[in-house]
Design a protein around this motif. Sequence first.
Motif, PDB file in Angstrom:
ATOM      1  N   GLU A 145       0.803  -1.229   0.000  1.00  0.00           N
ATOM      2  CA  GLU A 145       0.000   0.000   0.000  1.00  0.00           C
ATOM      3  C   GLU A 145       0.833   1.275   0.000  1.00  0.00           C
ATOM      4  OE1 GLU A 145      -3.366   0.139  -0.248  1.00  0.00           O
ATOM      5  OE2 GLU A 145      -3.304  -2.040  -0.503  1.00  0.00           O
ATOM      6  N   THR A 146       1.880   1.304   0.811  1.00  0.00           N
ATOM      7  CA  THR A 146       2.652   2.538   0.993  1.00  0.00           C
ATOM      8  C   THR A 146       3.898   2.610   0.115  1.00  0.00           C
ATOM      9  OG1 THR A 146       3.975   1.599   2.777  1.00  0.00           O
ATOM     10  CG2 THR A 146       1.904   2.716   3.391  1.00  0.00           C
ATOM     11  N   LYS A 147       4.307   1.479  -0.441  1.00  0.00           N
ATOM     12  CA  LYS A 147       5.540   1.384  -1.245  1.00  0.00           C
ATOM     13  C   LYS A 147       6.794   1.681  -0.422  1.00  0.00           C
ATOM     14  CE  LYS A 147       3.107   0.659  -4.960  1.00  0.00           C
ATOM     15  NZ  LYS A 147       2.555  -0.645  -5.058  1.00  0.00           N
ATOM     16  N   ILE A 148       6.688   1.623   0.895  1.00  0.00           N
ATOM     17  CA  ILE A 148       7.844   1.815   1.768  1.00  0.00           C
ATOM     18  C   ILE A 148       8.676   0.540   1.732  1.00  0.00           C
ATOM     19  CG2 ILE A 148       8.618   2.123   4.157  1.00  0.00           C
ATOM     20  CD1 ILE A 148       6.078   3.827   4.591  1.00  0.00           C
ATOM     21  N   GLY A 149       9.966   0.716   1.488  1.00  0.00           N
ATOM     22  CA  GLY A 149      10.858  -0.427   1.401  1.00  0.00           C
ATOM     23  C   GLY A 149      11.459  -0.779   2.756  1.00  0.00           C
ATOM     24  N   PHE A 150      11.830  -2.043   2.906  1.00  0.00           N
ATOM     25  CA  PHE A 150      12.511  -2.508   4.118  1.00  0.00           C
ATOM     26  C   PHE A 150      13.355  -3.724   3.768  1.00  0.00           C
ATOM     27  CE2 PHE A 150       8.430  -4.596   3.913  1.00  0.00           C
ATOM     28  CZ  PHE A 150       8.658  -5.893   4.342  1.00  0.00           C
ATOM     29  N   GLN A 151      14.303  -4.021   4.653  1.00  0.00           N
ATOM     30  CA  GLN A 151      15.218  -5.140   4.450  1.00  0.00           C
ATOM     31  C   GLN A 151      15.350  -5.919   5.750  1.00  0.00           C
ATOM     32  OE1 GLN A 151      18.814  -2.973   3.690  1.00  0.00           O
ATOM     33  NE2 GLN A 151      18.435  -2.851   1.508  1.00  0.00           N
ATOM     34  N   PHE A 152      15.614  -7.211   5.611  1.00  0.00           N
ATOM     35  CA  PHE A 152      16.019  -8.004   6.764  1.00  0.00           C
ATOM     36  C   PHE A 152      16.758  -9.244   6.280  1.00  0.00           C
ATOM     37  CE2 PHE A 152      11.570  -9.169   6.040  1.00  0.00           C
ATOM     38  CZ  PHE A 152      11.631 -10.542   5.968  1.00  0.00           C
ATOM     39  N   PRO A 153      17.555  -9.837   7.173  1.00  0.00           N
ATOM     40  CA  PRO A 153      18.333 -11.020   6.772  1.00  0.00           C
ATOM     41  C   PRO A 153      17.428 -12.197   6.421  1.00  0.00           C
ATOM     42  CG  PRO A 153      19.152 -10.117   8.836  1.00  0.00           C
ATOM     43  CD  PRO A 153      17.860  -9.414   8.527  1.00  0.00           C
ATOM     44  N   THR A 154      17.735 -12.834   5.299  1.00  0.00           N
ATOM     45  CA  THR A 154      16.967 -14.008   4.877  1.00  0.00           C
ATOM     46  C   THR A 154      17.847 -15.243   4.712  1.00  0.00           C
ATOM     47  OG1 THR A 154      17.177 -13.265   2.588  1.00  0.00           O
ATOM     48  CG2 THR A 154      15.138 -12.680   3.749  1.00  0.00           C
ATOM     49  N   GLU A 155      19.155 -15.045   4.726  1.00  0.00           N
ATOM     50  CA  GLU A 155      20.094 -16.171   4.617  1.00  0.00           C
ATOM     51  C   GLU A 155      21.151 -16.041   5.691  1.00  0.00           C
ATOM     52  OE1 GLU A 155      22.103 -16.331   0.848  1.00  0.00           O
ATOM     53  OE2 GLU A 155      20.262 -15.975  -0.256  1.00  0.00           O
ATOM     54  N   ARG A 156      21.503 -17.144   6.305  1.00  0.00           N
ATOM     55  CA  ARG A 156      22.671 -17.169   7.192  1.00  0.00           C
ATOM     56  C   ARG A 156      23.899 -17.327   6.321  1.00  0.00           C
ATOM     57  NH1 ARG A 156      22.411 -18.327  12.688  1.00  0.00           N
ATOM     58  NH2 ARG A 156      24.469 -17.460  12.442  1.00  0.00           N
ATOM     59  N   LEU A 157      24.989 -16.687   6.720  1.00  0.00           N
ATOM     60  CA  LEU A 157      26.244 -16.796   5.986  1.00  0.00           C
ATOM     61  C   LEU A 157      27.327 -17.286   6.930  1.00  0.00           C
ATOM     62  CD1 LEU A 157      26.000 -13.494   3.950  1.00  0.00           C
ATOM     63  CD2 LEU A 157      25.770 -15.819   3.061  1.00  0.00           C
ATOM     64  N   TYR A 158      28.213 -18.138   6.397  1.00  0.00           N
ATOM     65  CA  TYR A 158      29.239 -18.780   7.206  1.00  0.00           C
ATOM     66  C   TYR A 158      30.605 -18.708   6.514  1.00  0.00           C
ATOM     67  CZ  TYR A 158      25.243 -20.970   9.508  1.00  0.00           C
ATOM     68  OH  TYR A 158      24.070 -21.185  10.181  1.00  0.00           O
ATOM     69  N   HIS A 159      31.637 -18.641   7.351  1.00  0.00           N
ATOM     70  CA  HIS A 159      33.021 -18.880   6.914  1.00  0.00           C
ATOM     71  C   HIS A 159      33.039 -20.318   6.410  1.00  0.00           C
ATOM     72  CE1 HIS A 159      37.343 -19.680   7.415  1.00  0.00           C
ATOM     73  NE2 HIS A 159      37.554 -18.403   7.703  1.00  0.00           N
ATOM     74  N   ILE A 160      33.945 -20.648   5.518  1.00  0.00           N
ATOM     75  CA  ILE A 160      33.950 -22.023   5.010  1.00  0.00           C
ATOM     76  C   ILE A 160      34.297 -23.053   6.085  1.00  0.00           C
ATOM     77  CG2 ILE A 160      34.335 -21.372   2.617  1.00  0.00           C
ATOM     78  CD1 ILE A 160      37.282 -22.286   3.059  1.00  0.00           C
ATOM     79  N   ASP A 161      34.801 -22.594   7.233  1.00  0.00           N
ATOM     80  CA  ASP A 161      35.051 -23.534   8.338  1.00  0.00           C
ATOM     81  C   ASP A 161      33.812 -23.742   9.206  1.00  0.00           C
ATOM     82  OD1 ASP A 161      34.838 -21.300  10.021  1.00  0.00           O
ATOM     83  OD2 ASP A 161      36.931 -21.336  10.648  1.00  0.00           O
ATOM     84  N   GLY A 162      32.682 -23.117   8.826  1.00  0.00           N
ATOM     85  CA  GLY A 162      31.427 -23.283   9.558  1.00  0.00           C
ATOM     86  C   GLY A 162      31.124 -22.184  10.569  1.00  0.00           C
TER      87      GLY A 162
END
Length: 188
Positions: A145-162
């Motif tokens: 309705e308002t076209k107001i944008g927002f963001q939030f984390p959707t993926e966890r990210l890891y160093h290759i060592d976990g």
Amino acid sequence: MLFYINTAYIKINNSLGNNQLIAEFDKVLDVFFSYKNLIIDLTETPGGGNSTVARAIMGRFTDQQHPYQTHEFNEKKYETLRHWTEYVSPRKEIYKGNVYILVGRWTGSMGEGIAIGFDGMKKARIIGTRMAGLLGAISNFQMAETKIGFQFPTERLYHIDGTPWESFTPGILTQNMEETFQRAREIK
């Protein structure tokens, strides 16, 4: 900043989302091939970026394909977790000297990814304080309705060592930026 004659310095200022940085980085790096040491300063990269720029930068420091981060996406609707590893491939002439990455509290998002990627590839020593500690890759949304944008984390990210991104600690941990730059000036 004063460095010894055999150490080159590149500072990236909050432009890791600009694909034009790739050509600029290449041009500058090509001038520094005769230097024994290279410092890449990521202490002022809070605005994020994209993995194309990150892979392009890191690709100048490896002669073989390397994993640099692992993604995890929770498909809650199906009660499944999706994992995949992202790789860096060599590109152009490879810098073979010693590489040091400077990080700090304002090293966020893709700045964190580059530092963690270099660490995972064992291609650089990371110097600095803990980074921003972002909780993963973000996605952009917009309210209908308002076209107001927002963001939030959707993926966890890891160093290759976990290790989760937000838990990563630089190999040369400092207490503040003054100490970070002092440690950088000690590189010979």
